[in-house]
Design an enzyme around this catalytic site. Structure first.
Site, PDB file in Angstrom:
ATOM      1  N   GLU A 242       2.262   6.395  -7.056  1.00 43.40           N
ATOM      2  CA  GLU A 242       1.182   7.233  -7.588  1.00 43.40           C
ATOM      3  C   GLU A 242       1.502   8.724  -7.411  1.00 43.40           C
ATOM      4  O   GLU A 242       1.366   9.517  -8.350  1.00 43.40           O
ATOM      5  CB  GLU A 242      -0.129   6.886  -6.889  1.00 43.40           C
ATOM      6  CG  GLU A 242      -0.658   5.496  -7.223  1.00 43.40           C
ATOM      7  CD  GLU A 242      -1.781   5.058  -6.288  1.00 43.40           C
ATOM      8  OE1 GLU A 242      -2.427   5.938  -5.694  1.00 43.40           O
ATOM      9  OE2 GLU A 242      -2.001   3.839  -6.145  1.00 43.40           O
TER      10      GLU A 242
ATOM     11  N   TYR B 292       0.825  -1.209   0.000  1.00 42.70           N
ATOM     12  CA  TYR B 292       0.000   0.000   0.000  1.00 42.70           C
ATOM     13  C   TYR B 292       0.866   1.269   0.000  1.00 42.70           C
ATOM     14  O   TYR B 292       0.704   2.140  -0.870  1.00 42.70           O
ATOM     15  CB  TYR B 292      -0.967  -0.036   1.185  1.00 42.70           C
ATOM     16  CG  TYR B 292      -2.121   0.939   1.092  1.00 42.70           C
ATOM     17  CD1 TYR B 292      -2.397   1.618  -0.095  1.00 42.70           C
ATOM     18  CD2 TYR B 292      -2.931   1.199   2.190  1.00 42.70           C
ATOM     19  CE1 TYR B 292      -3.434   2.508  -0.183  1.00 42.70           C
ATOM     20  CE2 TYR B 292      -3.977   2.094   2.113  1.00 42.70           C
ATOM     21  CZ  TYR B 292      -4.221   2.757   0.929  1.00 42.70           C
ATOM     22  OH  TYR B 292      -5.251   3.659   0.846  1.00 42.70           O
TER      23      TYR B 292
END
Length: 244
Positions: free
Chosen positions: A173, A166
């Site tokens: 991102e 994660y």
């Protein structure tokens, strides 16, 4: 008067609980199994594509181009998950599922696809690798759960690998969006300037900055929610004996 009302409420809650326990019907279950098997296979294709490209090139730079098409296809295919929640065959929040799916679809199409200059950035490979491992585990988890035969290893992986994947995905991102900012500002991509007949303006560059800022409150919430889920699912000693 209040007693029957309470009784009716209990009955109603009981009926709802039984419906939730029963889950989707046979046809919906069959469809969901097929969907999750296809999605698992799709992300496996992406994983194999990444490995083969790396072995052929001897470098991890530019590996995005080797899996661009299947990545776009299967990540966009996740939009069906929002529909599954909306029609009730999957008991998850439409809003939460929609947010999670749309954020990835947005990054796939509105950032990585639209700003071609960032496609060779290492940050793209970072989030693609994180997504790929996560989705193979996640869709496998759903498939075996629907078949009522969930191996403990997959359950453990589902609630453990996210601890690293994660943050890894979020880092990739954010770095990709950051890398896109100069190109978006220079070209005016997706921006609408005044004057125009609709008297409306939109600055995509500012929107991307706000998107990055939104990660600050959202990431910790989702991350620690998963940590609580992990403790709930894997935290008891007896769970470790349920290896199927």
């Amino acid at each position: 008067m209040s007693a029957p009302a309470m009784g009716s409420t209990k009955t109603a809650h009981s009926d709802v609980s039984q419906k939730k326990k029963r889950g989707p019907g046979a046809l919906a279950t069959a469809y969901l199994v097929i969907y999750n098997v296809v999605m698992t296979a799709g992300w496996l294709v992406i994983a194999v594509g990444l490995v083969r490209a790396y072995l052929a090139r001897g470098s991890y730079h530019g590996l995005y181009y080797s899996i661009e098409k299947p990545l776009k296809f299967f990540q966009t295919g996740a939009l069906l998950e929002v529909l599954h929640c909306a029609v009730g065959i999957v008991p998850s929040s439409v809003v939460l599922t929609g947010f999670q799916v749309m954020s990835r679809v947005f990054l796939t199409w509105a950032v990585t696809h639209s700003v071609r200059e960032v496609q060779s950035e290492d940050s793209v490979l970072l989030f693609v690798a994180a997504w790929t491992i996560t989705e193979i585990i996640r869709y496998s988890f759903y498939t075996f759960s629907l078949l009522n035969h969930l191996p403990y290893l997959i359950k453990w992986a589902r609630y453990t690998f996210f601890i690293v994947l994660y943050p890894m995905g979020v880092t990739g991102e954010l770095l990709t969006i950051y890398a896109a900012l100069p190109y978006v500002q220079k070209t005016g991509l997706y921006s609408v300037t005044l004057p125009n007949k609709y008297n409306f303006s939109f600055d995509y560059h500012t929107f991307l900055i706000l998107t990055m800022i939104s990660y600050i409150p959202l990431f910790p919430q989702l991350y620690f929610h998963m940590m609580r889920q992990r403790k709930k699912v894997l935290g008891h000693v007896e769970d470790y004996t349920k290896v199927e």
